[in-house]
Write a protein that holds these residues in place. Structure first.
Motif, PDB file in Angstrom:
ATOM      1  N   GLN D 168      54.982  42.433  68.391  1.00  0.00           N
ATOM      2  CA  GLN D 168      54.675  43.339  67.082  1.00  0.00           C
ATOM      3  C   GLN D 168      53.426  43.289  66.556  1.00  0.00           C
ATOM      4  OE1 GLN D 168      57.534  41.227  65.326  1.00  0.00           O
ATOM      5  NE2 GLN D 168      59.139  42.679  65.265  1.00  0.00           N
ATOM      6  N   ARG D 169      53.122  44.412  66.266  1.00  0.00           N
ATOM      7  CA  ARG D 169      51.938  44.218  65.470  1.00  0.00           C
ATOM      8  C   ARG D 169      51.825  44.108  64.296  1.00  0.00           C
ATOM      9  NH1 ARG D 169      46.854  43.244  67.033  1.00  0.00           N
ATOM     10  NH2 ARG D 169      47.192  44.721  68.798  1.00  0.00           N
ATOM     11  N   VAL D 170      51.579  43.284  63.451  1.00  0.00           N
ATOM     12  CA  VAL D 170      51.819  42.898  62.043  1.00  0.00           C
ATOM     13  C   VAL D 170      50.470  43.377  61.381  1.00  0.00           C
ATOM     14  CG1 VAL D 170      52.396  41.313  60.120  1.00  0.00           C
ATOM     15  CG2 VAL D 170      53.429  41.014  62.528  1.00  0.00           C
ATOM     16  N   VAL D 171      50.615  43.884  60.315  1.00  0.00           N
ATOM     17  CA  VAL D 171      49.373  44.687  59.292  1.00  0.00           C
ATOM     18  C   VAL D 171      49.122  43.672  58.146  1.00  0.00           C
ATOM     19  CG1 VAL D 171      48.557  46.276  57.859  1.00  0.00           C
ATOM     20  CG2 VAL D 171      49.451  46.959  59.957  1.00  0.00           C
ATOM     21  N   VAL D 172      48.108  42.935  58.339  1.00  0.00           N
ATOM     22  CA  VAL D 172      47.933  41.908  57.271  1.00  0.00           C
ATOM     23  C   VAL D 172      46.865  42.372  56.270  1.00  0.00           C
ATOM     24  CG1 VAL D 172      47.256  39.612  56.659  1.00  0.00           C
ATOM     25  CG2 VAL D 172      48.627  40.152  58.722  1.00  0.00           C
ATOM     26  N   ASP D 173      47.013  42.413  54.848  1.00  0.00           N
ATOM     27  CA  ASP D 173      46.098  43.031  53.905  1.00  0.00           C
ATOM     28  C   ASP D 173      45.892  42.027  52.763  1.00  0.00           C
ATOM     29  OD1 ASP D 173      44.954  44.400  51.500  1.00  0.00           O
ATOM     30  OD2 ASP D 173      45.243  46.185  52.794  1.00  0.00           O
ATOM     31  N   VAL D 174      44.713  41.129  53.107  1.00  0.00           N
ATOM     32  CA  VAL D 174      44.328  39.830  52.252  1.00  0.00           C
ATOM     33  C   VAL D 174      43.577  40.341  51.116  1.00  0.00           C
ATOM     34  CG1 VAL D 174      43.265  37.721  52.347  1.00  0.00           C
ATOM     35  CG2 VAL D 174      44.871  38.588  54.198  1.00  0.00           C
ATOM     36  N   LYS D 175      43.773  39.626  49.869  1.00  0.00           N
ATOM     37  CA  LYS D 175      42.793  40.039  48.736  1.00  0.00           C
ATOM     38  C   LYS D 175      42.240  38.563  48.313  1.00  0.00           C
ATOM     39  CE  LYS D 175      46.028  43.453  48.345  1.00  0.00           C
ATOM     40  NZ  LYS D 175      47.111  43.579  49.194  1.00  0.00           N
ATOM     41  N   VAL D 176      41.009  38.349  48.186  1.00  0.00           N
ATOM     42  CA  VAL D 176      40.392  37.133  48.016  1.00  0.00           C
ATOM     43  C   VAL D 176      39.388  37.043  46.645  1.00  0.00           C
ATOM     44  CG1 VAL D 176      40.667  36.490  50.390  1.00  0.00           C
ATOM     45  CG2 VAL D 176      38.488  37.575  49.451  1.00  0.00           C
ATOM     46  N   GLY D 177      39.278  35.968  46.307  1.00  0.00           N
ATOM     47  CA  GLY D 177      38.417  35.611  45.155  1.00  0.00           C
ATOM     48  C   GLY D 177      36.849  35.482  45.759  1.00  0.00           C
ATOM     49  N   SER D 178      36.002  35.317  44.677  1.00  0.00           N
ATOM     50  CA  SER D 178      34.550  35.413  45.058  1.00  0.00           C
ATOM     51  C   SER D 178      34.139  33.865  45.335  1.00  0.00           C
ATOM     52  CB  SER D 178      33.735  35.652  43.931  1.00  0.00           C
ATOM     53  OG  SER D 178      33.838  34.620  42.834  1.00  0.00           O
ATOM     54  N   SER D 179      34.951  32.992  45.191  1.00  0.00           N
ATOM     55  CA  SER D 179      34.757  31.608  45.535  1.00  0.00           C
ATOM     56  C   SER D 179      34.719  31.433  47.253  1.00  0.00           C
ATOM     57  CB  SER D 179      35.542  30.406  45.111  1.00  0.00           C
ATOM     58  OG  SER D 179      37.009  30.804  45.478  1.00  0.00           O
ATOM     59  N   GLU D 180      35.357  32.445  47.894  1.00  0.00           N
ATOM     60  CA  GLU D 180      35.215  32.366  49.389  1.00  0.00           C
ATOM     61  C   GLU D 180      33.794  32.358  49.904  1.00  0.00           C
ATOM     62  OE1 GLU D 180      37.840  34.245  51.848  1.00  0.00           O
ATOM     63  OE2 GLU D 180      39.561  33.536  50.918  1.00  0.00           O
ATOM     64  N   GLY D 181      33.032  32.841  49.054  1.00  0.00           N
ATOM     65  CA  GLY D 181      31.654  33.253  49.657  1.00  0.00           C
ATOM     66  C   GLY D 181      30.620  32.080  49.289  1.00  0.00           C
ATOM     67  N   GLY D 182      31.325  31.071  48.432  1.00  0.00           N
ATOM     68  CA  GLY D 182      30.687  29.566  48.392  1.00  0.00           C
ATOM     69  C   GLY D 182      29.695  29.602  47.258  1.00  0.00           C
ATOM     70  N   ALA D 183      28.901  28.642  46.950  1.00  0.00           N
ATOM     71  CA  ALA D 183      28.197  28.300  45.807  1.00  0.00           C
ATOM     72  C   ALA D 183      26.965  29.330  46.131  1.00  0.00           C
ATOM     73  CB  ALA D 183      28.018  26.935  45.499  1.00  0.00           C
ATOM     74  N   GLY D 184      26.462  29.743  47.323  1.00  0.00           N
ATOM     75  CA  GLY D 184      25.079  30.233  47.535  1.00  0.00           C
ATOM     76  C   GLY D 184      24.973  31.761  46.912  1.00  0.00           C
ATOM     77  N   GLY D 185      25.333  32.492  47.532  1.00  0.00           N
ATOM     78  CA  GLY D 185      25.632  33.761  46.938  1.00  0.00           C
ATOM     79  C   GLY D 185      24.210  34.878  47.097  1.00  0.00           C
ATOM     80  N   GLY D 186      24.328  36.008  47.487  1.00  0.00           N
ATOM     81  CA  GLY D 186      23.339  36.920  47.490  1.00  0.00           C
ATOM     82  C   GLY D 186      23.639  38.141  46.551  1.00  0.00           C
ATOM     83  N   ALA D 187      22.826  39.062  46.783  1.00  0.00           N
ATOM     84  CA  ALA D 187      23.088  40.090  45.993  1.00  0.00           C
ATOM     85  C   ALA D 187      24.533  40.765  45.467  1.00  0.00           C
ATOM     86  CB  ALA D 187      22.339  41.433  46.080  1.00  0.00           C
ATOM     87  N   ALA D 188      25.102  40.763  46.537  1.00  0.00           N
ATOM     88  CA  ALA D 188      26.559  41.188  46.663  1.00  0.00           C
ATOM     89  C   ALA D 188      27.454  40.245  45.899  1.00  0.00           C
ATOM     90  CB  ALA D 188      27.351  41.260  48.001  1.00  0.00           C
ATOM     91  N   SER D 189      27.011  39.032  45.537  1.00  0.00           N
ATOM     92  CA  SER D 189      27.824  37.873  44.763  1.00  0.00           C
ATOM     93  C   SER D 189      27.193  37.801  43.472  1.00  0.00           C
ATOM     94  CB  SER D 189      27.775  36.656  45.451  1.00  0.00           C
ATOM     95  OG  SER D 189      28.211  36.608  46.921  1.00  0.00           O
ATOM     96  N   SER D 190      26.394  38.718  43.192  1.00  0.00           N
ATOM     97  CA  SER D 190      25.805  38.296  41.558  1.00  0.00           C
ATOM     98  C   SER D 190      26.850  39.079  40.660  1.00  0.00           C
ATOM     99  CB  SER D 190      24.422  39.427  41.373  1.00  0.00           C
ATOM    100  OG  SER D 190      24.570  40.588  41.411  1.00  0.00           O
ATOM    101  N   HIS D 191      26.897  38.461  39.517  1.00  0.00           N
ATOM    102  CA  HIS D 191      28.044  39.105  38.606  1.00  0.00           C
ATOM    103  C   HIS D 191      27.964  40.617  38.432  1.00  0.00           C
ATOM    104  CE1 HIS D 191      29.966  39.330  34.552  1.00  0.00           C
ATOM    105  NE2 HIS D 191      31.041  38.612  35.077  1.00  0.00           N
ATOM    106  N   PRO D 192      26.998  41.042  38.067  1.00  0.00           N
ATOM    107  CA  PRO D 192      27.124  42.717  37.937  1.00  0.00           C
ATOM    108  C   PRO D 192      27.675  43.264  39.123  1.00  0.00           C
ATOM    109  CG  PRO D 192      25.093  41.544  37.327  1.00  0.00           C
ATOM    110  CD  PRO D 192      25.665  40.583  37.937  1.00  0.00           C
ATOM    111  N   GLU D 193      27.327  43.011  40.284  1.00  0.00           N
ATOM    112  CA  GLU D 193      27.737  43.774  41.382  1.00  0.00           C
ATOM    113  C   GLU D 193      29.213  43.442  41.802  1.00  0.00           C
ATOM    114  OE1 GLU D 193      25.927  45.745  41.997  1.00  0.00           O
ATOM    115  OE2 GLU D 193      23.753  45.460  42.609  1.00  0.00           O
TER     116      GLU D 193
END
Lengths: 345, 345, 345, 345
Positions: D168-193
């Protein structure tokens, strides 16, 4: 000459959104805003963004004649009062589910039946991108549901292009904000409990499936999650086409369906922070964003769609439909394009 | 006849807000939007709410002649390029702090000095509720700072009424959103670190003290906290009048100062959920809310003020000032009234 | 030998917090958790973090004998049922305001009077950093209020050092999360309305003023704002000392008062992202953070204090006090130090 | 006798989580915490929740001998330094992806190849619910990835029960928080964005697919969204069984697989606010929640799974695996059960 409008159920969230839109609309004048709960208070009492308006809630029992009546009442109210609404107004635009489905049997299956099944054939389902031609002159308009709107807008180009047909099963995973629950709210809607959730809200059997399958002609396996937002609905659709498709095919399909649409933006990759549809990018506006990605490993098409559930998914869609029905400029009163940056919409 | 406008620094947050406002403004046409970083990309690349606009960033070195140039650049840039700006445009509206203060000595005290002190006397500080009469015909306009605007608007009626004078020390506690830090942002601005804070952002010595004391003539003990918001600034001012005042006195003072203002709402008690000024109630709009409460135990007047820092505290104020300066309708392009409900603005 | 504990009002937020702490406490065994609303349901029904516990809510009418009874009931309940509580348990720890103030007159001024004024002198106010010596053997313990705790902890070193005395008026601006409103919640607590607010929650006349003035001996001009958080209370106190003080004086004062305290961290400047006290840094823990900054322009001392209102401001403080009262290790059951990063606590 | 532990990469988010867990663990003593960026600063500089710890970051070049080395470094670092790590410690627990997959070809397909392919067969994949028997005595342990962990835990009972098989092909839809991006973070990780997004983060081709397909033996159509959270990962899996299943079958399958697991709670319907797995309910804890619903219209099984990505999806899982590997109590140091209520985790 100004067109007069009444908003019934004006203290609720979608009612407030109608007041906001209509009070800034070049063609409409709001002459009534009804609320049983807040009769005689200013509309700013319920809607702080409208505190500067000189307008008070009136009793819904005292409907006066208007050109257009917008009903922003809970499901079941419109079907009960539809005769009074139609007596009061030449055109009724209903934002509830009461007149969205074409057959009484569907109301038996998905709701608690229908009191006035004979009227269903008189109603026009109003998702203008889908039913624009039916709207001019329509006098009983049923604005589409928010989650149905997001899903239909995302998949419509694939249906138009024959990439999705009635035999496939499309998996749809929708994420919605707390405003979908309305202004009432129980324990699950209290801030401490509702904040920050990724909560299976309707794991199966959400009523909007009926709208989607009726108007799109496609079977969906449909699940809705509540996430941390107040406004917004986002649909992710997983499509497995019978025949392989290319990105070019997909771009072609979306351009074909939406090339001339004033309220639909196709966003699919590219650079920057906002590479696909996002509810944030359309919050407060009547715009929808749709887009897609192609899975190189299995031919899956992942479709993304984002709207503001209160606007494109409700009040904005209703005003858009009224604009088309009455022959106004389509975008009249709907010029606001959303904010950047914005927090949790 | 259309008035042409350039936005310099158009990829930043306030630059994007100017693009949004000016592209929906009946009098202006945006003919240039400069960005060094994003030259030749569409404005929608940086500002997803503007993805439907057919406008690209140009190089700030290639300024063309326009009627009005809006500078949304970091502090220091305008004073460096002011001659080029004034060569290009009849009217320059600067959103930075570079021309807000009237004396070079203040720039020595609060900033790193000023390169062009001889121009300070040519600039008009633009908080229209305070300096409306100075604006018509002004050709170098300095839009007020966000936290200063919130504080000044809150206290102005008490100063006008003589309840606050220069001898008292007013404690001001400001709460701001993350957009005040701009589009750049380092570790402290990353989402995991910045989310949900109540963070002493400027415990003392915030530069906006200089604006407040200059234009209000009142000493403030000023502290700024960062809270969970993207847009918004809220000032709470604690005033201890020399003579007892009544609520009637306060209502009188606020009515006197703001009775005819199109963008200021006074909100002080009453019922419902939103009883005092709140940033949420004005997010996205150019409205300010001001209000007050009287402490029965000690005669303290607590003043509340709420604005959208990107609008009334920056881009909206700039457009408002330009409207007054150029003789347009004051509210032109600034009709949006905010949303209800809205999440974390 | 295990000490048995009952939690009365265990389905509320602070009741759940007590269950969490006591079920992980090396000395206590929870033998009862009462809830009128959820009798016979598992505690995980109300508190999802405790779904793995094998414990059910019982009827509060069926109190059994225990060593310690923790009452996490709304104000007024404890004073009504205090005899039953004391019959059932050797030690009663009350988390409401019912036994916090020492004089009936204060209840007349700030509450709706008191039914059992003769018991007030028997109660021990439990903010262990202030009243540690009174706790051993105490059998009626009143855990301090959240906003009072934050304020007292912030100012206590300045009072101890004589920098704050009873004649000054200290301005206190508190920011709190939505859990302060408890598990009930009306329209103002619904997620769409409560999200993202900076809302004057108690502009004046908050009841915790009475606790602060009683136990700290200092007059406060007190204002509470609701901000976007669920857990957390942050107090910012603006102090104008009669005599100039230095940072060295302040460090000395805080070290003197808190040098040996297991749950108080002094944070005042330094580098990095978290330079001052923040509720985020202590969320879920019994730690308090306190700190200060000195205003070079006017001699003002700005004091910051941050706690988790549910922990150090309520359930954690109650367990801490019980530990001291019963001679357990002070930190028993309170080892959790908070999370980093964490979102909106 | 205490077991000594080093944390390499200790200033990052998962490194800080390891410090938190190990400093409260009855068996471990942290003797080193390395950070290139913050050498010689206290660990509280980076992790405010640990400000009370008397421990400073050291240079990663100065590794000393320890019993167990935990590597919380970005992908690629462990494979480069693995010899030094193994020289320094008897047991290495790696939290990166560097040793998770068993074959070099998979690193060619999904990553940028592998420098030390000969070591892959020596590593033990550590998702204890799946590989518990392989862990005792393992000396190179690769803790599973967060999104893979969430997905595998959700589907494992269906695989065990033969309801899901490899076809079978299982469809998986995952939702994650911003800590997955780690402590670095660029523009996409800035709070306003980043605030308030529902953002297609990995529409297709997420690297954790390789782990899932390797260890579960099931093909997945995998999409990851970023939502408003800092901590948390939630997987929703859409399964279309070949043969109809009942709720009883599903309950049986989950009980069979997880009946004795200390860190897995099955939550499927029932009443109250929290009816299915939610990241909020496990934030900060090593618990996972799994659950399911059956779609009456099409036989679909919708599986929900929720973890804290920093805990069960990373540091907690690593400590759990070390506990098993070294023969400690499985739950040692992992007793924290999460908070209720909590905001946006």
């Amino acid at each position: 000459m100004t067109t007069t409008a009444a908003v019934v159920g004006a203290s609720g969230f979608t009612g407030g959104e109608l007041l906001r839109l209509l009070s800034g609309h070049p063609e409409f004048e709001v002459t009534q805003a009804t609320s049983r709960q807040y009769t005689r208070k200013t509309v700013g009492y319920a809607h702080p963004n409208l505190r500067h308006l000189d307008l008070r809630f009136s009793d819904p029992a005292d409907l006066e004649s208007v050109d257009v009546l917008f009903a922003a009442t809970p499901h079941g109210v419109s079907m009960e009062h539809i005769d009074a609404f139609r007596d009061a107004a030449d055109t009724v635009v209903d934002l509830s589910a009461d007149f969205r489905l074409p057959e009484a049997a569907l109301y038996d299956d998905w709701y608690d039946g229908h009191d006035r099944p004979e009227l269903l054939s008189e109603a026009t389902y109003a998702l203008p991108e889908l039913t624009r031609e039916d709207l001019p002159g329509a006098d009983l308009i049923a604005a589409g549901g928010c989650n149905a709107t997001a899903t239909i807008l995302g998949l419509l180009p694939l249906v138009d292009a024959g990439i999705v047909d009635g035999d496939q099963r499309v998996v749809v995973d929708v994420k919605v904000g707390s405003s979908e629950g309305g202004a009432g709210g129980g324990a699950a809607s209290s801030h401490p409990e509702r904040s920050g959730v990724v909560r299976p809200y309707a794991p199966t059997s959400h009523r909007h499936e009926a709208e989607i399958e009726t108007y799109l002609g496609t079977r969906v396996a449909f699940t809705v999650h509540a996430v941390e937002m107040v406004r917004g609905a986002s649909a992710t659709c997983h499509v497995f086409p019978d025949e392989p498709v290319t990105k070019g095919d997909l771009w072609g399909a979306y351009r074909e369906t939406y090339g001339d649409e004033p309220f639909v933006r196709t966003v699919a990759g590219g650079g920057g922070v906002y590479r696909y549809p996002e509810p944030k990018a359309v919050a407060g506006s009547n715009h929808a964003e749709v887009g897609f990605e192609l899975d190189p490993r299995n031919g899956r098409v992942v479709v993304f769609s984002a709207i503001d559930n209160m606007m494109k998914g409700s009040a904005g869609q209703a005003v858009h439909a009224a604009n088309v029905a009455l022959g106004f400029e389509e975008t009249a009163g709907l010029a606001f394009t959303g904010l950047h940056p914005v927090g949790t919409p």
